[in-house]
Design an enzyme around this catalytic site. Structure first.
Site, mmCIF file in Angstrom:
data_model
loop_
_atom_site.group_PDB
_atom_site.id
_atom_site.type_symbol
_atom_site.label_atom_id
_atom_site.label_comp_id
_atom_site.label_asym_id
_atom_site.label_seq_id
_atom_site.Cartn_x
_atom_site.Cartn_y
_atom_site.Cartn_z
ATOM 1 N N ASP A 208 0.860 -1.190 0.000
ATOM 2 C CA ASP A 208 0.000 0.000 0.000
ATOM 3 C C ASP A 208 0.894 1.237 0.000
ATOM 4 O O ASP A 208 1.613 1.492 0.967
ATOM 5 C CB ASP A 208 -0.904 0.010 1.234
ATOM 6 C CG ASP A 208 -1.838 1.211 1.258
ATOM 7 O OD1 ASP A 208 -2.813 1.222 0.486
ATOM 8 O OD2 ASP A 208 -1.558 2.156 2.030
ATOM 9 N N GLU A 292 -2.047 -1.663 -5.985
ATOM 10 C CA GLU A 292 -3.283 -1.045 -6.452
ATOM 11 C C GLU A 292 -3.034 -0.247 -7.719
ATOM 12 O O GLU A 292 -1.935 0.271 -7.929
ATOM 13 C CB GLU A 292 -3.854 -0.105 -5.385
ATOM 14 C CG GLU A 292 -4.427 -0.794 -4.181
ATOM 15 C CD GLU A 292 -4.972 0.193 -3.173
ATOM 16 O OE1 GLU A 292 -6.185 0.216 -2.947
ATOM 17 O OE2 GLU A 292 -4.161 0.946 -2.605
ATOM 18 N N ASP A 374 -3.218 1.968 6.711
ATOM 19 C CA ASP A 374 -2.317 1.541 5.642
ATOM 20 C C ASP A 374 -1.978 0.059 5.769
ATOM 21 O O ASP A 374 -1.937 -0.668 4.771
ATOM 22 C CB ASP A 374 -1.045 2.378 5.672
ATOM 23 C CG ASP A 374 -1.319 3.856 5.381
ATOM 24 O OD1 ASP A 374 -2.307 4.137 4.677
ATOM 25 O OD2 ASP A 374 -0.551 4.709 5.848
#
Length: 425
Positions: A208, A292, A374
């Site tokens: 992340d 992501e 996170d």
């Protein structure tokens, strides 16, 4: 063995005479580019006026027109390699193709504008060589380029020299460029790499990325953000004020401008070095890396965090992972853009309807889990691999090893999932 195209970039230590030769070749490329652009504009105007003229659009056509008039346009053309002029014309042909493809809907991204003239001092100084003597000398301290000759490198060329001696690399082209008053040469090579079937690891890691930390891993590791630009802002402000006070055309203005360029280059080098080290570690230490697909361009529209986001290099981190995972036998899985990784509980699967940026701790109302947001997002990304395996071919992912895989488009469906059974602690 797999054949990949890889670039090796080395800093140069040229003498003042060699610096003049390098600058002359870059200037010749710029002259050829501007001449070709004016020719295309003139021919287009003539065609609009009803005349039947041929508009040179490709590199062979532009090169043919240049060879006809180079004695009149540039009487000094013999002072530089022919590759310098071909490099400028090739850049123009690519720009024209990008513009026409953008207008015709054949090119992704933002609409491309019509090519513009390159101005000395503003345009990037670069020149590409595709023919002639392109060599890395055996002493691993010098390189040879067409017409310019042998140049001393600032760093050892052993990484490329070893591959050339072993016969696993072949030089295709060389590009010289100048950045912050330092010259570089980049060799584009055809490299035969041994691609392993796997990294020898069985672990899956979710990554992340963010502003506070460059990346938080699902293992709990936190990679600090170097904040390269933020650390240089004070010096940049002072140098910009100093530059504004200098007299245009003076030596002191040139001196200040070079210091400003070196400060920007140092920040970029710090950011690039950190991203390369992080991505290499992820690609070699883990079997599967899950990231992501962020809308970085949209995030940059927020003027309050645009500079901080641009300073992290989020998109560059994913770009580096795409090819490094394929080199080292790992697998890259990309979660779709609207996957609610931060809003989903990594323990039971409950999805929070709204989570503001100010909330740094995720609190689950179903199982009571309280975790850093996170770290919670990174754990959810790591668990995506389990969902892909459980769903079989559901995610419509690419099966090739090392491919950039995406999860299925979930949209709002992800918020309607049934909570998972809480894990025993």
């Amino acid at each position: 063995m797999a054949t990949v195209t890889q670039a090796y970039r080395f800093a140069l230590d040229p003498t003042p005479r060699e610096q003049g030769a390098l600058a002359s070749h870059c200037g010749a490329a710029r002259v050829a580019y501007n001449w070709g652009l004016e020719l295309v504009k003139t021919r287009l105007e003539q065609r609009r006026a009803g005349e039947e003229v041929e508009v040179p659009w490709t590199l062979p056509e532009l090169r043919r027109e240049w060879n006809r008039v180079k004695h009149q346009v540039a009487p000094w053309w013999a002072e530089n390699s022919k590759e310098a002029y071909s490099s400028g014309l090739d850049g123009l042909a690519r720009a024209l193709k990008n513009w026409s493809d953008s207008r015709g809907g054949r090119r992704k991204g933002h609409p491309m504008g019509f090519p513009r003239n390159k101005k000395k001092g503003r345009a990037r100084d670069a020149c590409r060589f595709t023919t002639g003597p392109l060599r890395v000398l055996p002493d691993r301290k010098h390189v040879q380029l067409p017409r310019i000759g042998v140049l001393k490198t600032h760093e050892s060329t052993r990484k490329l020299a070893r591959r050339i001696e072993q016969g696993t690399a072949r030089i295709l082209a060389a590009t010289i460029s100048r950045q912050a008053e330092r010259w570089y040469v980049s060799f584009t090579c055809e490299v035969h790499r041994h691609i392993p079937c796997h990294t020898g690891r069985t672990t899956v890691v979710g990554v992340d990325v963010g502003i506070r930390h460059l990346a938080v891993l699902s293992t709990g590791a936190v990679i600090p953000n170097p904040r390269a630009l933020e650390g240089s802002l004070r010096k940049l402000r002072r140098l910009n004020r100093e530059l504004a006070r200098r007299t245009p055309g003076s030596h002191r203005r040139t001196w200040t401008r070079r210091r400003l360029a070196r400060t920007h280059a140092r920040a970029a080098n710090i950011r690039r070095d950190t991203l390369h080290k992080v991505t290499t570690t992820l690609a070699t230490q883990y079997c599967t890396v899950v990231v992501e697909q962020l809308n970085v361009a949209g995030m940059l529209r927020n003027r309050r965090v645009a500079r901080a986001i641009a300073d992290t290099g989020m998109a560059e981190l994913r770009r580096l992972l795409v090819y490094k995972t394929s080199w080292y036998g790992a697998e890259l899985v990309t979660a779709e853009r609207f996957y609610p990784s931060s809003k989903t509980c990594s323990d039971c699967g409950w999805v929070k309807a709204k989570l503001t940026l100010a909330e740094r701790t995720f609190t689950c109302e179903a199982c009571g889990l309280a975790l850093d947001r996170d770290l919670n997002a990174a754990r959810n990304l790591a668990q995506l691999v389990e969902l892909i395996v459980a769903a079989g071919s559901g995610p419509e992912a690419l099966n090739a090893r090392g491919a950039d895989r995406k999860t299925q488009s979930a949209g709002q469906v992800a918020t309607k999932r049934e909570p998972r059974k809480a894990r025993s602690r």
